[in-house]
Design a protein around this motif. Sequence first.
Motif, short mmCIF file in Angstrom:
data_model
loop_
_atom_site.label_atom_id
_atom_site.label_comp_id
_atom_site.label_asym_id
_atom_site.label_seq_id
_atom_site.Cartn_x
_atom_site.Cartn_y
_atom_site.Cartn_z
N PRO A 58 38.19 8.83 -1.47
CA PRO A 58 38.90 7.82 -2.29
C PRO A 58 38.29 7.75 -3.68
CG PRO A 58 37.40 6.74 -0.75
CD PRO A 58 37.23 8.23 -0.56
N LEU A 59 39.03 7.25 -4.61
CA LEU A 59 38.56 7.01 -5.97
C LEU A 59 37.83 8.22 -6.57
CD1 LEU A 59 38.96 4.40 -7.59
CD2 LEU A 59 36.60 3.82 -7.14
N PRO A 60 38.50 9.37 -6.67
CA PRO A 60 37.83 10.57 -7.18
C PRO A 60 37.36 10.44 -8.62
CG PRO A 60 40.20 10.92 -7.05
CD PRO A 60 39.91 9.62 -6.36
N ALA A 61 37.82 9.41 -9.35
CA ALA A 61 37.41 9.23 -10.74
C ALA A 61 35.90 9.11 -10.87
CB ALA A 61 38.08 7.99 -11.34
N VAL A 62 35.23 8.61 -9.82
CA VAL A 62 33.76 8.48 -9.86
C VAL A 62 33.12 9.86 -10.02
CG1 VAL A 62 31.72 7.82 -8.54
CG2 VAL A 62 33.74 6.34 -8.56
N TYR A 63 33.59 10.83 -9.27
CA TYR A 63 33.00 12.18 -9.36
C TYR A 63 33.54 12.95 -10.56
CZ TYR A 63 30.61 11.16 -5.10
OH TYR A 63 29.76 10.58 -4.19
N ARG A 64 34.74 12.64 -10.98
CA ARG A 64 35.20 13.24 -12.23
C ARG A 64 34.29 12.81 -13.38
NH1 ARG A 64 40.84 11.82 -10.37
NH2 ARG A 64 41.79 13.78 -9.67
N ASP A 65 33.92 11.55 -13.40
CA ASP A 65 33.04 11.04 -14.44
C ASP A 65 31.67 11.71 -14.36
OD1 ASP A 65 32.41 8.89 -16.55
OD2 ASP A 65 30.84 8.54 -15.06
N LEU A 66 31.14 11.89 -13.15
CA LEU A 66 29.86 12.57 -12.98
C LEU A 66 29.89 13.96 -13.59
CD1 LEU A 66 27.01 12.94 -11.70
CD2 LEU A 66 28.20 13.68 -9.61
N PHE A 67 30.96 14.71 -13.34
CA PHE A 67 31.02 16.08 -13.84
C PHE A 67 31.26 16.12 -15.35
CE2 PHE A 67 30.83 17.05 -9.49
CZ PHE A 67 30.54 18.40 -9.35
#
Length: 504
Positions: A58-67
């Motif tokens: 869920p909420l893939p934006a967290v890992y998009r932000d990390l990358f």
Amino acid sequence: MARIAVIGAGMGAMAAAARLAVAGHRVTVYERTDTYGGAVRRLERDGFAFDTGPGLLPLPAVYRDLFVKTGREPLEECVELVQVDPSSHHMFADGTRVSLPNASRAGVVAALEAALGAEPARRWGDFLVRAREAWDRTRRPLLEEPLWPNWRTLAEREPYPAVPHKKLLRTRRAGTLAEVGAWELRDPRLTALLESHALAYGLDPRRTPASAAVLPYMEHAFGLWYVRGGMRELARAVYERCLARRVEFVFGAEVVRIVEKDGRAAGVGFRDGVVAGADHVVAGVDHHRLGFLAEHRLYDDGDVRPEVSGEWAPPGRFGVLLALRGPREPDAPHRTVVHTPGREAELDFLTVGTDTPASPTVTVLRPDDPALRPDAEHESVVVSAVVPSDAQWGEGDLDERYADLVVEAAERALPGLRERVLWREVYTPDQADEETGAEFGGVPAPSLAGGGTGFLRPANVTALPGLYRVGGWSHPGGGLPHAGMSGALVAGLIVEGPEFRGSQ
């Protein structure tokens, strides 16, 4: 440039490590097992592969932000993200079925209207509006900011705008998730749908605050995603990003103590007596193990303490990994939730330790992914349920008896399932304990507002200067998005200091 020692290679710990390395620090991760990823693991056998931890993101934006923050290649260039549609298929105790589309509130309401009728669908739509208000009120303090010094405001103030309910000449408002279901949704199928989001983390809806309404809201608003090749691929991508940023990993290195000097954390010590010095220590372990590692008291007066919640043995996840003969149907849903016909018995088993329920709520994951099966004439399936982690798993025949119950429940979603089984592997909380080091293999829940202190996690800072908590056992709690955010918060606190207030 500071020396950073990170204990554990879980997702939150690696997220912190990558961000700290980009900020110019020298980061070394010490992991007691032989691999990375924490609970995000994979089992492989005879050409079949299974996720033994989280199966969806869920909420893939967290890992998009990390990358984005740690390199040139975005997340989508490192893994293949697939939006799961429908996000879930639900089978209720009365035989009703409904498939819910991904990331579409209007689509969910329309699907519920077709399956349950106009009035239940309207009530669910109205509930989602209130759940969004709770999300808007708690998103920053419970996901994007360090835990407030005046955290009791979060613990004591219920952000969910419950509808007034008249009972015996008194007007009341729902304070628990179960009351939201009974008083506002007023349909056992909607109640089961609502409560399944809390049950997935082992939360008893009879005690869970109404603010847990944010859990189904997050799923409906932001969707669910699968990582092609299995969720282990996400862990691999984060690990490789750490390596690209020159984070050093030392596997098979069990930290047995946190070294203190001049009143602050100064490194980590190992079983053979070797000490690795550090300017900051980031601990990606559960609060039980952290307490054993540190001689210094870790909580100031007024801090959130895990023992306040009584959470000594949080529920764990019981999985049955099935290697099946026969192809997967092209239109089979990725995720099916089979709801129990015995709600009270299941909740009592989970929270009180009563006898095994006749039929647990199970989640059936059937990814359409050639990487997880030997050929098109076979299928890999994971069936899981939440269980008390301190039961006598591994003793006698409890594991196999409970696995039979789980498979029997799953057969409602896959008729003829047992005849298709080539072999099965049982994955218990004891095995999760061995792999992750978490006490009893427990699964932490996301932090929730309201309900008192039992639904918050300890702050990322500790009473020992230079020592930080990261991962699901610390703020903002469990789940893949929350683990990633804990890494961002710890990195911000180390780089910017105590004045760090989260992403803007």
